[in-house]
Design a protein around this motif. Structure first.
Motif, PDB file in Angstrom:
ATOM      1  N   PRO A 169      19.316 -14.562 -54.018  1.00 50.15           N
ATOM      2  CA  PRO A 169      20.602 -14.014 -54.465  1.00 50.15           C
ATOM      3  C   PRO A 169      20.469 -12.523 -54.774  1.00 50.15           C
ATOM      4  CG  PRO A 169      19.570 -15.274 -56.223  1.00 50.15           C
ATOM      5  CD  PRO A 169      18.713 -15.465 -55.001  1.00 50.15           C
ATOM      6  N   THR A 170      21.528 -11.795 -54.656  1.00 48.50           N
ATOM      7  CA  THR A 170      21.507 -10.355 -54.899  1.00 48.50           C
ATOM      8  C   THR A 170      22.315  -9.975 -56.138  1.00 48.50           C
ATOM      9  OG1 THR A 170      23.321 -10.107 -53.337  1.00 48.50           O
ATOM     10  CG2 THR A 170      21.086  -9.744 -52.501  1.00 48.50           C
ATOM     11  N   GLU A 171      23.649 -10.144 -56.085  1.00 49.01           N
ATOM     12  CA  GLU A 171      24.499  -9.718 -57.195  1.00 49.01           C
ATOM     13  C   GLU A 171      24.636 -10.799 -58.278  1.00 49.01           C
ATOM     14  OE1 GLU A 171      28.184  -8.568 -55.489  1.00 49.01           O
ATOM     15  OE2 GLU A 171      27.328  -6.861 -54.401  1.00 49.01           O
ATOM     16  N   LYS A 172      24.651 -12.091 -57.892  1.00 49.65           N
ATOM     17  CA  LYS A 172      24.761 -13.176 -58.855  1.00 49.65           C
ATOM     18  C   LYS A 172      24.051 -14.405 -58.295  1.00 49.65           C
ATOM     19  CE  LYS A 172      29.205 -14.875 -57.110  1.00 49.65           C
ATOM     20  NZ  LYS A 172      30.589 -15.281 -57.476  1.00 49.65           N
ATOM     21  N   SER A 173      23.736 -15.324 -59.167  1.00 49.78           N
ATOM     22  CA  SER A 173      23.060 -16.543 -58.749  1.00 49.78           C
ATOM     23  C   SER A 173      23.970 -17.392 -57.871  1.00 49.78           C
ATOM     24  CB  SER A 173      22.615 -17.357 -59.971  1.00 49.78           C
ATOM     25  OG  SER A 173      21.701 -16.628 -60.753  1.00 49.78           O
ATOM     26  N   PHE A 174      23.325 -18.198 -57.000  1.00 52.32           N
ATOM     27  CA  PHE A 174      24.092 -19.069 -56.128  1.00 52.32           C
ATOM     28  C   PHE A 174      24.702 -20.215 -56.935  1.00 52.32           C
ATOM     29  CE2 PHE A 174      20.845 -17.531 -52.957  1.00 52.32           C
ATOM     30  CZ  PHE A 174      21.710 -16.739 -52.235  1.00 52.32           C
ATOM     31  N   ASP A 175      25.926 -20.556 -56.620  1.00 49.41           N
ATOM     32  CA  ASP A 175      26.500 -21.800 -57.144  1.00 49.41           C
ATOM     33  C   ASP A 175      26.464 -22.840 -56.030  1.00 49.41           C
ATOM     34  OD1 ASP A 175      28.527 -21.054 -55.410  1.00 49.41           O
ATOM     35  OD2 ASP A 175      29.884 -20.379 -56.997  1.00 49.41           O
ATOM     36  N   GLU A 176      26.906 -24.069 -56.332  1.00 45.46           N
ATOM     37  CA  GLU A 176      26.824 -25.150 -55.352  1.00 45.46           C
ATOM     38  C   GLU A 176      27.613 -24.837 -54.091  1.00 45.46           C
ATOM     39  OE1 GLU A 176      24.986 -27.820 -55.200  1.00 45.46           O
ATOM     40  OE2 GLU A 176      23.990 -27.214 -57.041  1.00 45.46           O
ATOM     41  N   ALA A 177      28.750 -24.190 -54.248  1.00 48.00           N
ATOM     42  CA  ALA A 177      29.572 -23.872 -53.071  1.00 48.00           C
ATOM     43  C   ALA A 177      28.862 -22.876 -52.161  1.00 48.00           C
ATOM     44  CB  ALA A 177      30.934 -23.316 -53.527  1.00 48.00           C
ATOM     45  N   ALA A 178      28.217 -21.868 -52.769  1.00 53.67           N
ATOM     46  CA  ALA A 178      27.517 -20.860 -51.971  1.00 53.67           C
ATOM     47  C   ALA A 178      26.329 -21.487 -51.248  1.00 53.67           C
ATOM     48  CB  ALA A 178      27.062 -19.714 -52.868  1.00 53.67           C
ATOM     49  N   LEU A 179      25.604 -22.380 -51.955  1.00 55.11           N
ATOM     50  CA  LEU A 179      24.455 -23.029 -51.327  1.00 55.11           C
ATOM     51  C   LEU A 179      24.890 -23.932 -50.172  1.00 55.11           C
ATOM     52  CD1 LEU A 179      22.350 -23.937 -54.482  1.00 55.11           C
ATOM     53  CD2 LEU A 179      21.839 -22.180 -52.780  1.00 55.11           C
ATOM     54  N   LYS A 180      26.016 -24.644 -50.360  1.00 54.13           N
ATOM     55  CA  LYS A 180      26.493 -25.511 -49.275  1.00 54.13           C
ATOM     56  C   LYS A 180      26.923 -24.688 -48.066  1.00 54.13           C
ATOM     57  CE  LYS A 180      29.646 -29.312 -48.232  1.00 54.13           C
ATOM     58  NZ  LYS A 180      29.927 -28.800 -46.899  1.00 54.13           N
ATOM     59  N   ALA A 181      27.533 -23.526 -48.310  1.00 53.67           N
ATOM     60  CA  ALA A 181      27.960 -22.677 -47.197  1.00 53.67           C
ATOM     61  C   ALA A 181      26.758 -22.178 -46.388  1.00 53.67           C
ATOM     62  CB  ALA A 181      28.785 -21.506 -47.724  1.00 53.67           C
ATOM     63  N   ILE A 182      25.736 -21.829 -47.126  1.00 52.87           N
ATOM     64  CA  ILE A 182      24.526 -21.362 -46.424  1.00 52.87           C
ATOM     65  C   ILE A 182      23.900 -22.515 -45.650  1.00 52.87           C
ATOM     66  CG2 ILE A 182      22.219 -20.416 -46.735  1.00 52.87           C
ATOM     67  CD1 ILE A 182      23.270 -18.956 -49.218  1.00 52.87           C
ATOM     68  N   ALA A 183      23.849 -23.705 -46.281  1.00 49.99           N
ATOM     69  CA  ALA A 183      23.256 -24.871 -45.609  1.00 49.99           C
ATOM     70  C   ALA A 183      24.028 -25.206 -44.340  1.00 49.99           C
ATOM     71  CB  ALA A 183      23.239 -26.066 -46.558  1.00 49.99           C
ATOM     72  N   ASP A 184      25.337 -25.090 -44.381  1.00 47.36           N
ATOM     73  CA  ASP A 184      26.130 -25.360 -43.182  1.00 47.36           C
ATOM     74  C   ASP A 184      25.795 -24.362 -42.065  1.00 47.36           C
ATOM     75  OD1 ASP A 184      27.344 -27.449 -44.462  1.00 47.36           O
ATOM     76  OD2 ASP A 184      29.142 -26.303 -45.038  1.00 47.36           O
ATOM     77  N   LYS A 185      25.585 -23.106 -42.461  1.00 48.49           N
ATOM     78  CA  LYS A 185      25.200 -22.102 -41.450  1.00 48.49           C
ATOM     79  C   LYS A 185      23.845 -22.435 -40.831  1.00 48.49           C
ATOM     80  CE  LYS A 185      27.640 -18.190 -43.583  1.00 48.49           C
ATOM     81  NZ  LYS A 185      27.458 -16.836 -44.201  1.00 48.49           N
ATOM     82  N   VAL A 186      22.904 -22.926 -41.657  1.00 47.44           N
ATOM     83  CA  VAL A 186      21.579 -23.284 -41.152  1.00 47.44           C
ATOM     84  C   VAL A 186      21.676 -24.431 -40.170  1.00 47.44           C
ATOM     85  CG1 VAL A 186      19.341 -24.264 -41.814  1.00 47.44           C
ATOM     86  CG2 VAL A 186      20.339 -22.409 -43.163  1.00 47.44           C
ATOM     87  N   VAL A 187      22.460 -25.471 -40.530  1.00 47.42           N
ATOM     88  CA  VAL A 187      22.593 -26.637 -39.653  1.00 47.42           C
ATOM     89  C   VAL A 187      23.269 -26.237 -38.346  1.00 47.42           C
ATOM     90  CG1 VAL A 187      23.681 -28.899 -39.409  1.00 47.42           C
ATOM     91  CG2 VAL A 187      22.610 -28.260 -41.583  1.00 47.42           C
ATOM     92  N   ALA A 188      24.257 -25.330 -38.437  1.00 50.64           N
ATOM     93  CA  ALA A 188      24.962 -24.912 -37.220  1.00 50.64           C
ATOM     94  C   ALA A 188      24.043 -24.098 -36.312  1.00 50.64           C
ATOM     95  CB  ALA A 188      26.201 -24.091 -37.604  1.00 50.64           C
ATOM     96  N   ALA A 189      23.236 -23.231 -36.912  1.00 58.31           N
ATOM     97  CA  ALA A 189      22.310 -22.430 -36.114  1.00 58.31           C
ATOM     98  C   ALA A 189      21.263 -23.311 -35.453  1.00 58.31           C
ATOM     99  CB  ALA A 189      21.656 -21.373 -36.994  1.00 58.31           C
ATOM    100  N   ALA A 190      20.776 -24.338 -36.179  1.00 57.68           N
ATOM    101  CA  ALA A 190      19.778 -25.252 -35.602  1.00 57.68           C
ATOM    102  C   ALA A 190      20.377 -26.074 -34.485  1.00 57.68           C
ATOM    103  CB  ALA A 190      19.221 -26.159 -36.701  1.00 57.68           C
ATOM    104  N   ALA A 191      21.645 -26.414 -34.623  1.00 58.22           N
ATOM    105  CA  ALA A 191      22.288 -27.225 -33.593  1.00 58.22           C
ATOM    106  C   ALA A 191      22.314 -26.510 -32.250  1.00 58.22           C
ATOM    107  CB  ALA A 191      23.721 -27.573 -34.036  1.00 58.22           C
ATOM    108  N   LYS A 192      22.355 -25.180 -32.256  1.00 60.67           N
ATOM    109  CA  LYS A 192      22.337 -24.434 -30.998  1.00 60.67           C
ATOM    110  C   LYS A 192      21.002 -24.607 -30.268  1.00 60.67           C
ATOM    111  CE  LYS A 192      25.598 -20.900 -32.581  1.00 60.67           C
ATOM    112  NZ  LYS A 192      25.793 -19.447 -32.850  1.00 60.67           N
ATOM    113  N   GLN A 193      19.965 -25.039 -30.987  1.00 59.92           N
ATOM    114  CA  GLN A 193      18.673 -25.325 -30.372  1.00 59.92           C
ATOM    115  C   GLN A 193      18.524 -26.812 -30.045  1.00 59.92           C
ATOM    116  OE1 GLN A 193      16.354 -22.979 -29.590  1.00 59.92           O
ATOM    117  NE2 GLN A 193      17.792 -21.407 -30.321  1.00 59.92           N
ATOM    118  N   GLY A 194      19.614 -27.556 -30.203  1.00 56.41           N
ATOM    119  CA  GLY A 194      19.579 -28.992 -29.937  1.00 56.41           C
ATOM    120  C   GLY A 194      19.064 -29.794 -31.103  1.00 56.41           C
ATOM    121  N   ALA A 195      19.002 -29.201 -32.320  1.00 58.54           N
ATOM    122  CA  ALA A 195      18.469 -29.887 -33.493  1.00 58.54           C
ATOM    123  C   ALA A 195      19.573 -30.635 -34.218  1.00 58.54           C
ATOM    124  CB  ALA A 195      17.816 -28.886 -34.436  1.00 58.54           C
TER     125      ALA A 195
END
Length: 796
Positions: A766-792
């Motif tokens: 985190p940079t300006e403030k700590s992550f809350d659950e919504a921010a962590l879920k948004a990042i996790a969704d981005k990770v899953v979407a990026a992995a899916a482009k590799q067939g994961a």
């Protein structure tokens, strides 16, 4: 080049001892490789008189001698020499002594049941000659009991390394001239008075090859008596490592080694018609004195008569016309041969000789008449006879170079102010003519002197290089600017990094055997040398790996259990237009055990491809390469093991490194057993960072908030490289994700056939403030979407 102190003293009037002479020669630029004193090995050998000689009771060819050493206590010695007899004075080697000829240590022993307290020695056993027919016989008045070393006296032998630019020092006289100029004695004049001519020369002598042989002088001496040369001459030649042959041959060798003037003596009875220096003809050959037949080529200069070739000019004489004990009339040849022609012929024939070494450096062209007079006087003195007139064919190149010299250059270039008078004395002593206006005429025996800087070198080396003061260069005020180039800084960084990782730096030849270089040519054209050091070093290296792979077995065969070598250097390939293409590279070779055997680890573990990958990534990171963006792609090449090697690239074409296990066939070619891991980094391909030339690093500010981690497990195709998935995950949110690490690779129960489960730990900052659950879920969704482009697919 070797010579004895007594030989040097025959041309230099000096009282300096061997130690002082050796120090002065080194300071003059004539490096001493060693000083040997044969008498030092004879301290355990004493002069002894044989009192009685009785037949050995158990051997017909042995005698039991009673030997007196002058102390009143005779010693019993068993001897097999045929000349051993009562009354003989010889040399006895006592127990504890070492025989110089074979290194055998003498000791008290029983020979056929009879005690022997040493050995009566022959000339050959003491390395004083070739006579081995009997033991040494000394004069009756030789002092009994005296050390033989003291009796024969000390005559040290100097071994001097003559650099190729000093042909004048290829003779003892030239070395004496340097010592005299340095104040270590007075140079004696050459004892070569013109010999009277008793008759016209009966042989026509001419040169038909003025390019290869500009001058060819000849003279006949008839009525000579060949045989052994005098002891002083034999001793001089032995000190130089030459074997005395006969008076006529020894005299020519003496003049060559003593005065740097090769010459040749022909048996006149073996010559037919005119003796001519000419080019060789197609199909001609010469049986040389070394017993080998050499096929000659038309560019080679030879000495021939009507019957054919007798001499490979300036290199080696022939067997057909050499002098023997039956020789009564000789033809002396003293000639000047062009250095380039001699060098070309010698290289083509692969024929080396003392004469070639002098002619191709350049002998004194003004020494022909003096050399002829010196040879003639020695032959007449030792062998007798009468001399003919001298026939002179051609003209030697006697033009002398002149140099405009400024004495101030000694201080400006040499770093030391030498008085004008001292400079003139030094140059004059070395044979230079110095005019009032400092126009210096170079002597004919110094072809290496071309200009004023060469004269400065002569003055400074004789005056004393140790007298040059250590003067620091001027320095500008303030902080010094860095002088190393970016490439030099890169080399330093990776060299230190490699050493810090436990690798040992090696420095190998830039030349390789052709077969080894071919293993790593990768289809490129190799650079092959026209004049290599040897046939095993004729190709310039296309890679650093062959040199390290040759070094690895040498270490393993000598007991090393783990070899970790690296080298930084340049490789040489032909560019697209045929020009030289130099590449800066780093290579690593890992052989033997990676981890030694132990109670915690069990058996020793060999190196594997992942060890090589770790070294490649660590060194690339130190070199400034963007390792997080590198792709692991394809096989590294035919030299590497399929499936156990790869390349590290920035994009499909930019290969920064290759690593992996060596192919078994390549390992066998380099005498390597077992697995070998190798790395090759192409340092010149690493992109330069922006601002790489900045003096200071940017300010480091640690993050104010604590990082958090999240784990993800994906099902992917078994063939997908884990690095591709990691790269996709890292790029999912470049602002929040600071690192991603693979911590599990699972294949088995619960994972479909043909797939694998990859578990990745993602670090979120985190940079300006700590992550809350919504921010962590948004990042996790981005990770899953990026992995899916590799067939994961995220595991449930």
């Amino acid at each position: 080049m070797k010579f004895s102190l007594s030989w040097l003293q025959s041309v230099l009037d000096t009282k300096a001892d061997a130690r002082l002479i050796a120090e002065k020669l080194t300071s003059l630029g004539l490096e001493i490789e060693g000083v040997e004193d044969a008498s030092a090995a004879l301290t355990k050998f004493r002069i002894a008189r044989v009192l009685t000689a009785e037949k050995h009771p158990q051997a017909d060819k042995l005698q039991v001698l009673s030997v007196d050493l002058g102390d009143g206590t005779p010693l019993q010695v068993v001897c097999g020499a045929p000349n051993a007899r009562a009354g003989l004075v010889g040399v006895l080697g006592l127990p504890g002594g070492v025989v110089p000829a074979n290194g055998m240590e003498l000791r008290k022993s029983a020979i056929r049941g009879v005690e022997s307290n040493g050995m009566m020695c022959s000339t050959r056993e003491l390395c004083l000659g070739e006579d081995h027919d009997g033991i040494i016989e000394l004069p009756e008045d030789a002092p009994i009991g005296t050390s033989f070393a003291d009796y024969i006296g000390s005559d040290p032998v100097f071994d001097v390394a003559i650099t190729p630019n000093r042909p004048d020092c290829m003779g003892v006289y030239g070395i004496a001239r340097d010592l005299a100029a340095a104040g270590l004695g007075v140079l004696k004049p050459i004892p070569a008075a013109p010999a009277p001519a008793s008759f016209p020369c009966p042989v026509e002598v001419r040169t038909d090859d003025p390019e290869g042989c500009p001058a060819f002088y000849g003279r006949v001496i008839r009525g000579v008596k060949n045989g052994p040369s005098p002891k002083w001459l034999q001793d001089f030649l032995k000190s130089a490592g030459q074997r005395p042959i006969s008076a006529l041959v020894d005299i020519t060798n003496y003049v060559m080694l003593g005065y740097g003037r090769p010459a040749h003596a022909y048996d006149l009875a073996k010559l037919t018609g005119p003796v001519v220096a000419r080019k060789a003809r197609e199909g001609e050959s010469c049986l040389a004195l070394n017993g080998k037949e050499y096929a000659l080529q038309p560019f080679m200069t030879v000495i021939a008569d009507d019957s054919g070739v007798h001499d490979i000019a300036g290199i080696m004489g022939g067997e057909h016309s050499g002098c023997t004990d039956e020789t009564t009339d000789v033809l002396l040849e003293v000639a000047y041969f062009t250095p380039a022609a001699i060098a070309r012929t010698g290289q083509s024939l692969a024929l080396a000789s003392d004469a070639r070494g002098r002619f191709e450096r350049g002998v004194d062209p003004a020494f022909l008449d003096t050399g002829m007079d010196l040879l003639t006087s020695l032959i007449l003195e030792i062998c007798g006879g009468e001399a003919s007139e001298v026939v002179r064919a051609g003209e030697p190149p006697l033009a002398r170079k002149t140099v405009a010299y400024d004495p101030e250059l000694a201080g400006n270039l040499g770093g030391i102010d030498v008085g004008n008078g001292e400079q003139k004395r030094i140059l004059t002593a070395l044979g230079f003519d110095v005019a009032e206006d400092w126009t210096v005429t170079v002597p004919t025996w110094r072809p290496d002197v071309d200009g004023a800087p060469d004269l400065v070198e002569e003055v400074i080396r004789v005056h004393g290089l140790d007298a040059v003061p250590s003067t620091p260069l001027p320095r500008a005020d303030g902080v010094a600017k860095p002088t190393a180039t970016p490439a030099q800084m890169l080399e330093r960084r990776v060299r230190r990094a490699a050493a810090a990782r436990g690798l040992h730096e090696a420095v190998t030849w830039s030349f390789l055997p052709e077969a080894q270089a071919a293993h790593f040519a990768d289809g490129e054209t190799l650079w092959s040398l026209a004049n290599p050091i040897s046939e095993d070093l004729k190709v310039m290296r296309p890679s650093l790996l062959p040199g390290l792979l040759s070094a690895a077995p040498r270490n393993l065969h000598r007991g090393a259990t783990s070899v970790r070598l690296f080298e930084i250097g340049r490789c040489y390939l032909r560019g697209a237009n045929g020009a030289s293409d130099e590449k800066l590279s780093l290579a690593v070779v890992l052989a033997g055990d990676s981890t030694p055997r132990g109670w915690a680890t069990g058996k020793a573990k060999p190196f594997d491809a992942f060890d090589a990958k770790a070294e490649a990534l660590a060194l690339l990171a130190e070199a400034g390469a963007p390792v997080d963006n590198l792709q692991v792609m394809g096989e590294a090449g035919a030299q590497f093991h399929p499936g156990q090697s790869a390349t590290l690239r920035l994009g499909p074409k930019q290969v920064l490194a290759r690593f992996g296990m060596l192919h078994p066939a390549t390992a066998k070619a380099f005498d390597l057993d077992g697995p070998v891991a190798v790395v090759e980094l192409f340092l010149d391909r690493i992109p330069v960072k922006k601002g790489a030339g900045a003096f200071a690093r940017p300010h480091f500010a640690p993050p104010a908030l604590q990082a958090v981690t999240r784990d993800f497990a994906f099902l992917v195709d078994a063939a997908l490289p884990a690095g591709d998935l990691l790269r996709a995950v890292k790029g999912a949110d470049k602002q929040a994700i600071t690192a991603a690490r693979l911590f599990d690779d699972f294949r088995g129960q619960g994972v479909p056939e043909g797939q694998k489960s990859l578990a990745i730990e993602v670090t979120l900052q985190p940079t300006e403030k700590s992550f809350d659950e919504a921010a962590l879920k948004a990042i996790a969704d981005k990770v899953v979407a990026a992995a899916a482009k590799q067939g994961a697919v995220l595991r449930g």
